[in-house]
Enzyme design. Sequence first.
Site, PDB file in Angstrom:
ATOM      1  N   GLU A   1      -2.690   9.763 -22.048  1.00  0.00           N
ATOM      2  CA  GLU A   1      -1.868   8.545 -22.065  1.00  0.00           C
ATOM      3  C   GLU A   1      -0.780   8.677 -23.130  1.00  0.00           C
ATOM      4  OE1 GLU A   1      -1.436   5.446 -20.500  1.00  0.00           O
ATOM      5  OE2 GLU A   1       0.062   5.182 -22.097  1.00  0.00           O
TER       6      GLU A   1
ATOM      7  N   HIS B   1     -28.749 -21.207 -15.703  1.00  0.00           N
ATOM      8  CA  HIS B   1     -29.500 -20.189 -16.442  1.00  0.00           C
ATOM      9  C   HIS B   1     -30.503 -19.525 -15.509  1.00  0.00           C
ATOM     10  CE1 HIS B   1     -31.568 -18.185 -19.712  1.00  0.00           C
ATOM     11  NE2 HIS B   1     -32.707 -18.576 -19.159  1.00  0.00           N
TER      12      HIS B   1
ATOM     13  N   ALA C   1      -0.881   8.828 -12.405  1.00  0.00           N
ATOM     14  CA  ALA C   1      -1.068   7.374 -12.286  1.00  0.00           C
ATOM     15  C   ALA C   1      -0.266   6.702 -13.392  1.00  0.00           C
ATOM     16  CB  ALA C   1      -2.550   7.034 -12.387  1.00  0.00           C
TER      17      ALA C   1
ATOM     18  N   VAL D   1       1.955  14.642 -20.612  1.00  0.00           N
ATOM     19  CA  VAL D   1       1.890  15.852 -19.785  1.00  0.00           C
ATOM     20  C   VAL D   1       3.336  16.202 -19.445  1.00  0.00           C
ATOM     21  CG1 VAL D   1       1.107  16.786 -17.570  1.00  0.00           C
ATOM     22  CG2 VAL D   1      -0.393  15.293 -18.904  1.00  0.00           C
TER      23      VAL D   1
ATOM     24  N   ALA E   1      -2.114  -7.908  -5.904  1.00  0.00           N
ATOM     25  CA  ALA E   1      -2.145  -8.445  -4.541  1.00  0.00           C
ATOM     26  C   ALA E   1      -2.170  -9.974  -4.542  1.00  0.00           C
ATOM     27  CB  ALA E   1      -3.362  -7.896  -3.810  1.00  0.00           C
TER      28      ALA E   1
ATOM     29  N   GLY F   1      -0.996  -4.623   6.534  1.00  0.00           N
ATOM     30  CA  GLY F   1      -1.815  -4.745   5.313  1.00  0.00           C
ATOM     31  C   GLY F   1      -1.208  -4.105   4.087  1.00  0.00           C
TER      32      GLY F   1
ATOM     33  N   ALA G   1      -3.326   5.959 -18.530  1.00  0.00           N
ATOM     34  CA  ALA G   1      -4.573   5.198 -18.740  1.00  0.00           C
ATOM     35  C   ALA G   1      -4.394   3.734 -18.360  1.00  0.00           C
ATOM     36  CB  ALA G   1      -5.029   5.326 -20.189  1.00  0.00           C
TER      37      ALA G   1
ATOM     38  N   VAL H   1      -4.696   0.751 -15.029  1.00  0.00           N
ATOM     39  CA  VAL H   1      -5.796   0.325 -14.153  1.00  0.00           C
ATOM     40  C   VAL H   1      -6.136   1.395 -13.113  1.00  0.00           C
ATOM     41  CG1 VAL H   1      -6.521  -1.414 -12.485  1.00  0.00           C
ATOM     42  CG2 VAL H   1      -5.105  -2.067 -14.415  1.00  0.00           C
TER      43      VAL H   1
ATOM     44  N   GLY I   1      12.961  -2.490   8.760  1.00  0.00           N
ATOM     45  CA  GLY I   1      13.848  -3.655   8.784  1.00  0.00           C
ATOM     46  C   GLY I   1      15.016  -3.472   7.828  1.00  0.00           C
TER      47      GLY I   1
HETATM   48  C1  LIG Z   1      -4.837   2.496  -5.781  1.00  0.00           C
HETATM   49  C2  LIG Z   1      -4.411   1.075  -5.931  1.00  0.00           C
HETATM   50  C3  LIG Z   1      -5.351   0.101  -6.190  1.00  0.00           C
HETATM   51  C4  LIG Z   1      -4.974  -1.230  -6.313  1.00  0.00           C
HETATM   52  N1  LIG Z   1      -5.935  -2.149  -6.572  1.00  0.00           N
HETATM   53  C5  LIG Z   1      -5.600  -3.442  -6.696  1.00  0.00           C
HETATM   54  C6  LIG Z   1      -6.582  -4.434  -6.912  1.00  0.00           C
HETATM   55  O1  LIG Z   1      -7.772  -4.139  -7.001  1.00  0.00           O
HETATM   56  N2  LIG Z   1      -6.198  -5.720  -7.019  1.00  0.00           N
HETATM   57  C7  LIG Z   1      -4.880  -6.089  -6.928  1.00  0.00           C
HETATM   58  O2  LIG Z   1      -4.584  -7.275  -7.040  1.00  0.00           O
HETATM   59  N3  LIG Z   1      -3.916  -5.176  -6.709  1.00  0.00           N
HETATM   60  C8  LIG Z   1      -4.247  -3.864  -6.589  1.00  0.00           C
HETATM   61  N4  LIG Z   1      -3.278  -2.945  -6.329  1.00  0.00           N
HETATM   62  C9  LIG Z   1      -1.876  -3.403  -6.227  1.00  0.00           C
HETATM   63  C10 LIG Z   1      -1.608  -4.029  -4.842  1.00  0.00           C
HETATM   64  O3  LIG Z   1      -1.899  -3.079  -3.856  1.00  0.00           O
HETATM   65  C11 LIG Z   1      -0.177  -4.489  -4.746  1.00  0.00           C
HETATM   66  O4  LIG Z   1       0.112  -5.364  -5.826  1.00  0.00           O
HETATM   67  C12 LIG Z   1       0.075  -5.236  -3.440  1.00  0.00           C
HETATM   68  O5  LIG Z   1      -0.199  -4.403  -2.347  1.00  0.00           O
HETATM   69  C13 LIG Z   1       1.521  -5.724  -3.359  1.00  0.00           C
HETATM   70  O6  LIG Z   1       1.692  -6.397  -2.168  1.00  0.00           O
HETATM   71  P1  LIG Z   1       3.112  -6.520  -1.467  1.00  0.00           P
HETATM   72  O7  LIG Z   1       2.889  -7.397  -0.271  1.00  0.00           O
HETATM   73  O8  LIG Z   1       4.139  -6.906  -2.435  1.00  0.00           O
HETATM   74  O9  LIG Z   1       3.510  -5.045  -1.003  1.00  0.00           O
HETATM   75  P2  LIG Z   1       2.726  -3.811  -0.231  1.00  0.00           P
HETATM   76  O10 LIG Z   1       1.306  -4.116  -0.168  1.00  0.00           O
HETATM   77  O11 LIG Z   1       3.199  -2.630  -0.910  1.00  0.00           O
HETATM   78  O12 LIG Z   1       3.311  -3.948   1.224  1.00  0.00           O
HETATM   79  C14 LIG Z   1       4.643  -3.672   1.530  1.00  0.00           C
HETATM   80  C15 LIG Z   1       4.753  -3.381   3.006  1.00  0.00           C
HETATM   81  O13 LIG Z   1       6.123  -3.351   3.362  1.00  0.00           O
HETATM   82  C16 LIG Z   1       6.361  -2.310   4.308  1.00  0.00           C
HETATM   83  N5  LIG Z   1       7.798  -1.992   4.241  1.00  0.00           N
HETATM   84  C17 LIG Z   1       8.492  -1.526   3.180  1.00  0.00           C
HETATM   85  N6  LIG Z   1       9.812  -1.415   3.483  1.00  0.00           N
HETATM   86  C18 LIG Z   1       9.930  -1.822   4.778  1.00  0.00           C
HETATM   87  C19 LIG Z   1      11.041  -1.970   5.666  1.00  0.00           C
HETATM   88  N7  LIG Z   1      12.304  -1.735   5.266  1.00  0.00           N
HETATM   89  N8  LIG Z   1      10.797  -2.396   6.924  1.00  0.00           N
HETATM   90  C20 LIG Z   1       9.515  -2.685   7.340  1.00  0.00           C
HETATM   91  N9  LIG Z   1       8.458  -2.582   6.536  1.00  0.00           N
HETATM   92  C21 LIG Z   1       8.652  -2.178   5.265  1.00  0.00           C
HETATM   93  C22 LIG Z   1       5.441  -1.208   3.809  1.00  0.00           C
HETATM   94  O14 LIG Z   1       5.182  -0.273   4.830  1.00  0.00           O
HETATM   95  C23 LIG Z   1       4.204  -2.014   3.416  1.00  0.00           C
HETATM   96  O15 LIG Z   1       3.325  -2.169   4.501  1.00  0.00           O
HETATM   97  C24 LIG Z   1      -3.619  -1.600  -6.173  1.00  0.00           C
HETATM   98  C25 LIG Z   1      -2.656  -0.624  -5.883  1.00  0.00           C
HETATM   99  C26 LIG Z   1      -3.034   0.686  -5.754  1.00  0.00           C
HETATM  100  C27 LIG Z   1      -2.000   1.709  -5.426  1.00  0.00           C
END
Ligand SMILES: Cc1cc2nc3c(=O)[nH]c(=O)nc-3n(C[C@H](O)[C@H](O)[C@H](O)COP(=O)(O)OP(=O)(O)OC[C@H]3O[C@@H](n4cnc5c(N)ncnc54)[C@H](O)[C@@H]3O)c2cc1C
Length: 466
Positions: free
Chosen positions: A203, A445, A270, A237, A321, A38, A181, A183, A114
């Site tokens: 910010e 409505h 952040a 900061v 995401a 995930g 400042a 998201v 990997g």
């Molecule tokens: C606090 C917070 C809140 C957020 N809220 C939102 C939101 O509300 N809506 C939204 O759209 N986005 C949100 N985001 C952003 C969102 O989480 C990311 O954009 C999204 O997770 C990116 O997905 P990804 O698949 O690219 O990578 P990730 O979700 O970062 O997944 C990458 C995966 O790769 C694995 N990995 C890395 N290197 C290796 C390797 N060499 N071998 C094996 N595994 C590896 C990691 O362990 C991880 O599980 C938020 C982020 C944070 C930090």
Amino acid sequence: MSYDVIVIGTGPGGYVCAIRAAQLGLKTAVVEKDKTFGGTCLNVGCIPSKALLHASELFEETAHSFGRMGIDVGAPKLNLPAMMKFKDEGVDGNVKGVDYLLKKNKVDTFRGVGRIAAPGKLEVTDEGGRKQTLDARAVVIATGSDVARLKGITIDEKRIVSSTGALVLPKVPEKLLVVGAGVIGLELGSVWRRLGAQVLVVEFLDRILPGMDLDVARSFQRILQKQGIAFKLASKVSAIDTSGAKLKASIEPAAGGSAETVDADVALIAVGRVPYTEGLGLAEAGVKLDNRGRVAVDAHLATNVPGVYAIGDVIAGPMLAHKAEDEGVAVAEIIAGRAGHVNYDVIPNVIYTYPEVASVGKSEEDLKAEGVAYQAGKFPFTANGRAKVNHQTDGFVKILADTKTDRVLGVHIVGPDAGNMIAEAAVAMEFGASSEDIARTCHAHPTLSEAIKEAAMAVEKRSIHM
Ligand SMILES: Cc1cc2nc3c(=O)[nH]c(=O)nc-3n(C[C@H](O)[C@H](O)[C@H](O)COP(=O)(O)OP(=O)(O)OC[C@H]3O[C@@H](n4cnc5c(N)ncnc54)[C@H](O)[C@@H]3O)c2cc1C
């Protein structure tokens, strides 16, 4: 073992890519270094933050809104461990859901780090240091991002925390200093303010939410200030002294000048996220990065090395995401010989505070910079029947349409449920709608979405309820 596709990382980009590849009949595997699937989103990002935003919003509503609706429950009492358990159960359910979906789609899973060992060869090193090599026709890098750090300030995840630490604080800090400042800072700052912290957001820029429509950002800042969040803009900061019982943060004007010191119990750093490419062996494999350390890809999400693709936070574009998911689907389709595509002009962006902020397409600043002539139609929630009866009148809908063609170029909403409402705008824009198309579409409505119709009518200065 030999696969058509191996995806490195199981965040929303990686697991969605693997499922789509398997649906298309490709023999698929994923490699994940963490204990759970995930990625950032499900474990320490979107899902846990939204659980705390939901619970803390209800906590605040119970205290401030229930009484005036005739619901007398007395002052709510915070049980923080129970709220954290609620969040953790939500994360667990979602993470197990990914596990189930990977199995259901017959995606093989490998635990470990990997590394691209050679063209078509992926080495996986597990926790115990054992290595195995897999063969792959295509490798998709979906390794996501990591927290960006500030020089000279060490994140200990106790008193100086990243978003990950801010999701598991054991008690409500009396004073929370949020650095940045954007998201994440505003969402988590809102959570802890609702639960009782005094929140100061610092910010560097002279505005909040860099990149978003300025009118939206200014209006949203005023709303957050009314709720009790304090802001120090155009400030940085520069250091945090951790030697005493309270943190002492030095805050300087961004343009230079003398520093002031501010006390805090917890500081949340952040200031953004950076692509995560550690351990992948990209330099050895000859995979090119761009000037910001992101994996460089072409319009088909292919790197410069044949058979190696990349998606999600590790490449350019908004770190969201759903952007990662759409790229996951697109790259799986491309690898399968189909025409995968992501429309980067229509990626919604949502801030899940109260009220929510949501936008899709261009901001007024973008259009001015591009020299595009546009008309803006704006409609406030104070004039929307549903918002009025629910006493949820903060915010507005703004639609930006091309002056010549009336095509909708951007939609911006500050208001209750803006995150769900923006989907209508995204669909309209995907279909190349004009503001008149939206204005002539019947909206139920009384709903908040009538404000979208009214904003579309306002483009031609003919809204009814204003
Ligand atoms: C606090 C917070 C809140 C957020 N809220 C939102 C939101 O509300 N809506 C939204 O759209 N986005 C949100 N985001 C952003 C969102 O989480 C990311 O954009 C999204 O997770 C990116 O997905 P990804 O698949 O690219 O990578 P990730 O979700 O970062 O997944 C990458 C995966 O790769 C694995 N990995 C890395 N290197 C290796 C390797 N060499 N071998 C094996 N595994 C590896 C990691 O362990 C991880 O599980 C938020 C982020 C944070 C930090």
